[in-house]
Design a protein around this motif. Structure first.
Motif, PDB file in Angstrom:
ATOM      1  N   ARG A 156       0.689  -1.240   0.072  1.00 39.11           N
ATOM      2  CA  ARG A 156       0.026  -0.110   0.095  1.00 39.11           C
ATOM      3  C   ARG A 156       0.926   1.307   0.039  1.00 39.11           C
ATOM      4  N   GLN A 157       0.720   2.093  -0.866  1.00 39.02           N
ATOM      5  CA  GLN A 157       1.373   3.586  -0.898  1.00 39.02           C
ATOM      6  C   GLN A 157       0.892   4.239   0.197  1.00 39.02           C
ATOM      7  N   TYR A 267       6.427   2.950   0.351  1.00 38.35           N
ATOM      8  CA  TYR A 267       5.369   1.745   0.409  1.00 38.35           C
ATOM      9  C   TYR A 267       5.251   1.016   1.828  1.00 38.35           C
ATOM     10  N   ARG A 273      -3.415  -9.326   2.784  1.00 43.24           N
ATOM     11  CA  ARG A 273      -4.639  -8.301   2.985  1.00 43.24           C
ATOM     12  C   ARG A 273      -5.626  -9.107   3.595  1.00 43.24           C
ATOM     13  N   ARG A 281      -3.286  -3.049  10.727  1.00 41.44           N
ATOM     14  CA  ARG A 281      -4.491  -2.072   9.846  1.00 41.44           C
ATOM     15  C   ARG A 281      -4.521  -0.664  10.467  1.00 41.44           C
TER      16      ARG A 281
END
Length: 300
Positions: A156-157, A267, A273, A281
């Motif tokens: 995830r960026q 990143y 995920r 998270r």
């Protein structure tokens, strides 16, 4: 005997290098560690560790089993976390890896904020700029700066890292000030050795420019290059977050203000995920928000 606990003991022994260290971390006796290991080996039907008085090493079976044990513990934690009440918040330990410069200059105080907000969490920071197998190394999150992310990675960026070109006032007085990017080719440029041949990319004044630079000092650590630049060794291109305090103090001078060096994506890389822990998270969201709120990471 609890097979999940036996699995946890096995992983801790491997990670900490001895049964004694694992026992201290888990707050159980060394004899109990030995019993758990023996029980796990009995369940598997093979020896997992070579035990000598001087060192401990994995057998072939142990080496093959280790990543499965890590995944088993991750799944167990995800199952436990799923049952937490929403108002209890995230909990558990997270193991993170990132570069030393990023950890010291920006990440450390942000983690302190996160831990104060979620007191049931803890974080273990591993300093490294190398690629890791997250599952085998037991790492929950790798933070990396790159524009060449492996498409097979789960990532995830979180933001964008801007860079600056800078040098000490002493070096500039001795060697002159570069007014255009191409003039850097005549200077002693301090380069980051992971990138191989050093080509610095710029955008500005309505065009893009690439400059092949060279110098007598390179390093895989930005802190080394910054200190060398402060000492007058030459010109360096560094992340703004690392150079900002030295620019503000006047120990370094920013060059080519009308030209923007190529930026890098920041990143977050993680194993899955589908099985993401609530603590991971929440940390990802926290880091992304802090980066968005910090002027150092805004577009120029």
């Amino acid at each position: 005997m609890d097979r999940l606990m036996a699995t946890r003991v096995f992983v801790e022994v491997v990670d900490r290098g001895s049964q004694t260290a694992a026992a201290e971390h888990l707050d159980i006796s060394r004899a109990m560690v030995s019993r758990y290991l023996a029980a796990l080996e009995g369940w598997v039907g093979a020896r997992l560790l070579h035990r000598t008085t001087r060192k401990l090493s994995l057998t072939q079976v142990g080496n093959e089993l280790l990543p499965h044990c890590r995944e088993m513990l991750l799944t167990a934690e995800a199952m436990r976390s799923t049952g937490l009440k929403a108002n209890e918040g995230p909990s558990g330990n997270l193991r993170i890896t990132c570069s030393q410069a990023f950890a010291q200059a920006w990440l450390s105080p942000v983690l302190v904020e996160y831990l104060a907000l979620y007191p049931d969490t803890s974080v273990d920071v591993l300093i490294s700029s190398q690629a890791e197998n997250l599952v085998e190394e037991g790492i929950d999150l790798a933070l990396r700066f790159t524009n060449r992310l492996d498409p097979n990675l789960v990532a995830r960026q979180l933001g964008t890292c801007h860079s600056v070109v800078c040098a000490s006032p002493g070096y500039l007085a001795r060697a002159g000030v570069a007014q255009q990017p191409y003039e850097l080719a005549a200077h002693n440029c301090l380069s980051y050795s992971y990138f191989g041949r050093s080509v610095w990319h710029f955008e500005g004044e309505g065009e893009q420019m690439e400059v092949a630079v060279s110098g007598n000092l390179s390093s895989n650590d930005s802190g080394v290059l910054l200190e060398a630049a402060v000492a007058g060794a030459g010109i360096c291109m560094q992340p703004l977050f690392a150079a900002a305090p030295l620019l503000a103090s006047g120990r370094l001078t920013r060059l080519l203000p009308h030209w923007q060096p190529q930026s890098l994506g920041i990143y977050a890389i993680y194993a899955s995920r589908r099985q993401m822990l609530p603590a991971l998270r929440s940390l990802l969201d926290f880091l992304a928000q802090r980066l968005a709120d910090d002027p150092l990471w805004q577009a120029h």
